[in-house]
Design a protein around this motif. Sequence first.
Motif, PDB file in Angstrom:
ATOM      1  N   THR A 189       0.813  -1.215   0.000  1.00  0.00           N
ATOM      2  CA  THR A 189       0.000   0.000   0.000  1.00  0.00           C
ATOM      3  C   THR A 189       0.851   1.272   0.000  1.00  0.00           C
ATOM      4  O   THR A 189       0.326   2.360  -0.198  1.00  0.00           O
ATOM      5  CB  THR A 189      -0.922   0.033   1.239  1.00  0.00           C
ATOM      6  N   ASP A 192       2.309   3.344  -5.058  1.00  0.00           N
ATOM      7  CA  ASP A 192       1.130   3.386  -5.924  1.00  0.00           C
ATOM      8  C   ASP A 192       1.135   2.275  -6.963  1.00  0.00           C
ATOM      9  O   ASP A 192       0.102   1.688  -7.258  1.00  0.00           O
ATOM     10  CB  ASP A 192       1.041   4.736  -6.625  1.00  0.00           C
ATOM     11  N   ARG A 193       2.322   1.968  -7.514  1.00  0.00           N
ATOM     12  CA  ARG A 193       2.345   0.980  -8.592  1.00  0.00           C
ATOM     13  C   ARG A 193       1.934  -0.405  -8.104  1.00  0.00           C
ATOM     14  O   ARG A 193       1.358  -1.182  -8.852  1.00  0.00           O
ATOM     15  CB  ARG A 193       3.726   0.924  -9.246  1.00  0.00           C
ATOM     16  N   TYR A 194       2.218  -0.724  -6.833  1.00  0.00           N
ATOM     17  CA  TYR A 194       1.782  -2.005  -6.294  1.00  0.00           C
ATOM     18  C   TYR A 194       0.261  -2.040  -6.177  1.00  0.00           C
ATOM     19  O   TYR A 194      -0.387  -3.024  -6.532  1.00  0.00           O
ATOM     20  CB  TYR A 194       2.402  -2.259  -4.915  1.00  0.00           C
ATOM     21  N   SER A 195      -0.300  -0.954  -5.658  1.00  0.00           N
ATOM     22  CA  SER A 195      -1.752  -0.893  -5.482  1.00  0.00           C
ATOM     23  C   SER A 195      -2.460  -1.030  -6.819  1.00  0.00           C
ATOM     24  O   SER A 195      -3.447  -1.763  -6.938  1.00  0.00           O
ATOM     25  CB  SER A 195      -2.136   0.433  -4.807  1.00  0.00           C
ATOM     26  N   HIS A 196      -1.970  -0.337  -7.826  1.00  0.00           N
ATOM     27  CA  HIS A 196      -2.589  -0.414  -9.154  1.00  0.00           C
ATOM     28  C   HIS A 196      -2.445  -1.804  -9.761  1.00  0.00           C
ATOM     29  O   HIS A 196      -3.369  -2.325 -10.391  1.00  0.00           O
ATOM     30  CB  HIS A 196      -1.965   0.634 -10.074  1.00  0.00           C
ATOM     31  N   ARG A 197      -1.273  -2.406  -9.549  1.00  0.00           N
ATOM     32  CA  ARG A 197      -1.045  -3.749 -10.082  1.00  0.00           C
ATOM     33  C   ARG A 197      -1.996  -4.754  -9.431  1.00  0.00           C
ATOM     34  O   ARG A 197      -2.566  -5.615 -10.105  1.00  0.00           O
ATOM     35  CB  ARG A 197       0.404  -4.180  -9.836  1.00  0.00           C
ATOM     36  N   GLU A 199      -4.900  -4.163  -7.966  1.00  0.00           N
ATOM     37  CA  GLU A 199      -6.274  -3.923  -8.415  1.00  0.00           C
ATOM     38  C   GLU A 199      -6.516  -4.503  -9.801  1.00  0.00           C
ATOM     39  O   GLU A 199      -7.595  -5.028 -10.093  1.00  0.00           O
ATOM     40  CB  GLU A 199      -6.554  -2.418  -8.416  1.00  0.00           C
ATOM     41  N   ALA A 200      -5.488  -4.434 -10.653  1.00  0.00           N
ATOM     42  CA  ALA A 200      -5.626  -4.928 -12.026  1.00  0.00           C
ATOM     43  C   ALA A 200      -5.859  -6.433 -12.081  1.00  0.00           C
ATOM     44  O   ALA A 200      -6.530  -6.930 -12.992  1.00  0.00           O
ATOM     45  CB  ALA A 200      -4.386  -4.562 -12.841  1.00  0.00           C
ATOM     46  N   SER A 204      -7.880  -6.882  -3.682  1.00  0.00           N
ATOM     47  CA  SER A 204      -8.118  -5.674  -2.907  1.00  0.00           C
ATOM     48  C   SER A 204      -7.802  -5.949  -1.440  1.00  0.00           C
ATOM     49  O   SER A 204      -7.546  -7.080  -1.045  1.00  0.00           O
ATOM     50  CB  SER A 204      -9.563  -5.190  -3.078  1.00  0.00           C
TER      51      SER A 204
END
Length: 253
Positions: A189, A192-197, A199-200, A204
């Motif tokens: 968390t 940002d790139r981990y969170s976006h990855r 979610e993709a 969650s």
Amino acid sequence: RADASYLIVGGLGALGFKTAQWLIEQGARHILLAGRSINPVPAEIQQHIRQFAAQGITIDCCAVDITNTADVAQLFSRIASQYPPLAGIVHSAGVLEDAVLEQQTHASLLRVLSTKLSGSWWLHKYSQHLPLDFFVLYSSSAGLLGSPGQSNYAAANSFLDQLSVYRKSQGLASFTINWGPWAGSGMATKVDRYSHRLEAIGLSGISDKVAREVFYRAITPGQKISQLCCMNMQWEKYFTYLQNAGQDLSRGN
């Protein structure tokens, strides 16, 4: 137990300190938080420690290189001489250093592996003679599902899974939790790139309530299983991601 001590490695991290709070909710009164560096102890944690001290709860912080056998031996010697009998260990420490496989170096591989692999092994070695109520290893869903750019991290967590099986075979307390991302906490968390990855692919965050229930199961005496995975996954989205990734590979992308 109020008459016992509990060791949390990685205890100054978000997951580690939350674990300390859960143990206190269950009656723990003596907790040792171990980390590679404790200077400075985060201000928020210092405030919690003072509040707990006012309630008669002792929380000490200790700088330990968990990958170094001499450091770990010294830690256990200190616990034996200065604290009530050790009844539980939680290993929540971890390091990320992502890169695709061809860009991994020997050094980057070892940095990620050592915290989980060497750290858990030394904890096992120096505690195996103790009658622990629990020995909990914080693993990751990456060790089960894999994760792009995290071959080192996936391998490190897979070792924890197998160490737990080994300890069970030796009649020792052991439980591995393969955590998915926590809502608002943990390494994933913070970037940002981990969170976006995540979610993709359909992952969650796990709520505090669910994570607490899973942890309480892990420390319940008499567990016959050695491993449990906890993640909040949209499986349809995940399988679509896998299908698309497979098509990209077949096209050479």
